[in-house]
Design an enzyme around this catalytic site. Sequence first.
Site, PDB file in Angstrom:
ATOM      1  N   SER A 247      42.315  31.042  46.352  1.00 34.82           N
ATOM      2  CA  SER A 247      42.185  29.982  45.347  1.00 34.82           C
ATOM      3  C   SER A 247      43.433  29.996  44.475  1.00 34.82           C
ATOM      4  CB  SER A 247      40.941  30.220  44.483  1.00 34.82           C
ATOM      5  OG  SER A 247      41.082  31.434  43.742  1.00 34.82           O
ATOM      6  N   LYS A 248      43.481  29.090  43.515  1.00 29.85           N
ATOM      7  CA  LYS A 248      44.671  29.005  42.656  1.00 29.85           C
ATOM      8  C   LYS A 248      44.929  30.295  41.890  1.00 29.85           C
ATOM      9  CE  LYS A 248      45.015  24.017  42.060  1.00 29.85           C
ATOM     10  NZ  LYS A 248      45.063  22.902  41.102  1.00 29.85           N
TER      11      LYS A 248
END
Length: 474
Positions: A247-248
């Site tokens: 994920s980010k």
Amino acid sequence: MGATDNQQRVVTRFAPSPTGFLHIGGARTALFNWLFARHHGGEFKLRIEDTDRKRSTDEAIHAILDGMRWLGLDWDGEEIYQFSRADRHAEIAHELLEKGAAYRCYLSQEELQAMRETAQAERKPFRVRSPWRDRDPGEVPADAPSVVRLKAPQEGETVIEDAVQGSVRVSHAEIDDFVMLRADGTPTYMLAVAVDDHDMGVTHCIRGDDHLNNAFRQRALIDAMGWDHMVYAHVPMIHGHDGAKLSKRHGALGVESYRDEMGILPEALFNYLLRLGWGHGDDEIISRDQAVEWFGLDNVGKSPARFDVKKLENLNGHYIREADDARLAEIVAPRVAAHLGRELHAEGITLLQRSMASVKMRAKTVHELVDGTLFLFRTRPLKLDEKAEKLLEDADRALLAELHGDLSAVEDWREDVLDTAVRNFAEARDLKLGKVAQPLRAALTGQAVSPGIFDVLLLLGREESLARIADQAA
């Protein structure tokens, strides 16, 4: 290695959807396809899958092309835009209709929803079993909208010998009659991909393993058309350093973020992505030429790779130290100019280039190169940061005043001469070199951290160095 006359020429493709930027997983997929094609002397093609007209944007297309070029992943021929081939996709669907390998389905949305709810109630996976598959065309309701579905095989199984996953089997009971043409006549993703891969002559389909299920549906269509099979290679996904889905917060950013926001060099990201799920013994630093020479699908791992930003930055530090000083100065210059709010002229660029040899030795990112060179362009009197202020107590400023006198006597502003002068100054006062160098660094740079102090004196030059020391001396 090139293909012989008896071998099929290798053709790979990268097919991103321009609904977002070139994310890190897509960049690795592109890299693996590029390397496999280049290793075999084949072709690497780029297809922009822009059939989702609501979400596809010109900005995303530009970002994908820009990211590919920045990484040095050149493609053969012009990029292909999938939406422009909609008529060709529909042509194949109609050909399958004529062959009896597809049918028009008149199931309404309400009927489909009822089938879905029944499957949920029975806790079974939802598979469309349309009553229109073998129904008499004479029973077609007047003016009713229809979709075109493939007649998927209903008995037996399909086996795919995946170059990464190994032998994968799926029962035909798991494959439903998927839609190829929507009611408005537009092609679906599944149809468009299979047709485009065939028409582009793709021999090896290397993509993320989230597409593995799609392979069995696309194979059903390919078999219905009697087309040659591709070699599939479904690569495991990238996870974060903690094993969770990327994920980010782990670094799942667009390629442009690694370049612009994180200060990563393209060769470092190329090398790092290469090692995410592929290996060549214990080799960590792998050049582009070596990657082309060594790359093969047999060394792609079956387990998800783990993305580690710290490892990427360490690798980036290696490539920064190896990089040409002129090239680094060219990369750093606009960033320095942005910090200063003014353009750097030729003299400034030359100064940047001269500074790289010392600054790059401790930098892991382009941002650290910028931070390490900003002091060169600050105007006097320098604004000191908090740590530099602490290095300049009254006694330190008095020491600088004395040192200013000694350095003013130095006419031959060379490193060895300056080294001797400062060391003699410290020894005469029974001080360690650091006790002199630290306040001197603060006065010259406004910071507590900088390149070596003698490099700083040389880069600033005699006049500017003496003036900055004088500004801070008591």
